[in-house]
Design an enzyme around this catalytic site. Sequence first.
Site, PDB file in Angstrom:
ATOM      1  CG  HIS A 151      -0.201  -0.193   2.448  1.00 24.51           C
ATOM      2  ND1 HIS A 151      -0.637  -1.287   3.652  1.00 24.51           N
ATOM      3  CD2 HIS A 151       0.568   0.569   3.269  1.00 24.51           C
ATOM      4  CE1 HIS A 151       0.179  -0.636   4.579  1.00 24.51           C
ATOM      5  NE2 HIS A 151       1.424   0.340   4.572  1.00 24.51           N
TER       6      HIS A 151
ATOM      7  CG  HIS B   7       7.766  -1.923   3.392  1.00 26.98           C
ATOM      8  ND1 HIS B   7       7.341  -2.816   3.625  1.00 26.98           N
ATOM      9  CD2 HIS B   7       7.611  -0.414   4.414  1.00 26.98           C
ATOM     10  CE1 HIS B   7       6.124  -2.329   4.249  1.00 26.98           C
ATOM     11  NE2 HIS B   7       6.180  -0.694   4.372  1.00 26.98           N
TER      12      HIS B   7
ATOM     13  CD  GLU C 109       2.595  -2.183   6.369  1.00 29.46           C
ATOM     14  OE1 GLU C 109       2.423  -0.673   7.029  1.00 29.46           O
ATOM     15  OE2 GLU C 109       3.470  -2.062   5.629  1.00 29.46           O
TER      16      GLU C 109
HETATM   17  C1  DHB Z   1       6.272   3.938   3.049  1.00 26.51           C
HETATM   18  C2  DHB Z   1       5.176   3.534   3.754  1.00 26.51           C
HETATM   19  C3  DHB Z   1       4.382   2.782   4.016  1.00 26.51           C
HETATM   20  O1  DHB Z   1       2.965   2.825   4.647  1.00 26.51           O
HETATM   21  C4  DHB Z   1       4.409   1.577   3.703  1.00 26.51           C
HETATM   22  O2  DHB Z   1       4.210   0.296   3.636  1.00 26.51           O
HETATM   23  C5  DHB Z   1       5.244   2.139   2.601  1.00 26.51           C
HETATM   24  C6  DHB Z   1       6.478   2.424   1.912  1.00 26.51           C
HETATM   25  C7  DHB Z   1       6.997   5.123   2.803  1.00 26.51           C
HETATM   26  O3  DHB Z   1       6.358   5.745   3.433  1.00 26.51           O
HETATM   27  O4  DHB Z   1       7.104   4.935   1.492  1.00 26.51           O
HETATM   28 FE    FE Z   2       2.127   0.696   5.544  1.00 27.60          FE
END
Ligand code: DHB
Ligand code: FE
Length: 286
Positions: A12, A193, A240
């Site tokens: 997302h 991430h 997540e």
């Molecule tokens: C980013 C934010 C998020 O909530 C995520 O799930 C992935 C990336 C971001 O700020 O790049």
């Molecule tokens: Fe996120």
Amino acid sequence: MARITAGVASSHIPAIGAALDNDKTGEPYWQPVFAGFEWVKRWEVEEKPDVVILVYNDHASAFDANLIPTFAIACGERFRPADEGWGPRPVPEVEGHPDLAWHIAQSCILDEFDMTIINELDVDHGLTVPLSVMFGQPAAWPAKVIPLAVNVVTYPPPSGNRCWRLGEAIVKAVASFREDLNVQIWGTGGMSHQLQGMRAGLINKAWDQRFLDDLTADPERLRTMPHIEYLREAGSEGIELVMWLIMRGALGAEPEELHRFYHVPASNTAVGHIVLRPAEATPAAA
Ligand code: DHB
Ligand code: FE
């Protein structure tokens, strides 16, 4: 009778929403990302879900350290896109399905899942970006949406197994709703991430691919995977992905994998997307 006809998952990443909202989808950086969602957009037009149970996490937009529900189901009539600091995204309001949402809340609570019930909720990128990648840019979203918010921001998040079992309770709830509804369940967030700290920008392609493989074929491994593995292998925000197990738990044994997409990078993260059909579901058109 209502039935769950498919499970869908995707990252997302807010920059995907910003690229869409600012007409950048054709730029060389973004083109491969959006190409990866062309299949699902066509498929969703054919599937015509009436309702999407959208499992997502709020990123300190609706909740903050004062209120941290582990599982919260939104039972309101409609939900506005949240202002995350630069104005709300220019996307349609989200229409809820209060009758089904209250039914799921009742069924899950009587099944010993102590859901928080929310009536007013602004929805952030965690919910609106998946709607955009799956449905494009319509004047109104083509399905009603029941937001189901999961705490994955403040320790402790729920375990993978607890998420899986909530998925099982949700499919039971949906199957006992009398109205004939085509319902999808979406799991969102991920994949690997990390947005902050020494390891910011961490991507683990091999681990992500195995998560996608196992989601269909060996979910038992994922049910029992400890939080620390997500953190170590997929970065601090990789957690997540436990939300995908709520979706997967709702699909039962041996779903069919209809589609998969994986791409790096978008922003500083990996994009993952999968579409699953439960073994017992009949396609909407059948
Ligand atoms: C980013 C934010 C998020 O909530 C995520 O799930 C992935 C990336 C971001 O700020 O790049
Ligand atoms: Fe996120």
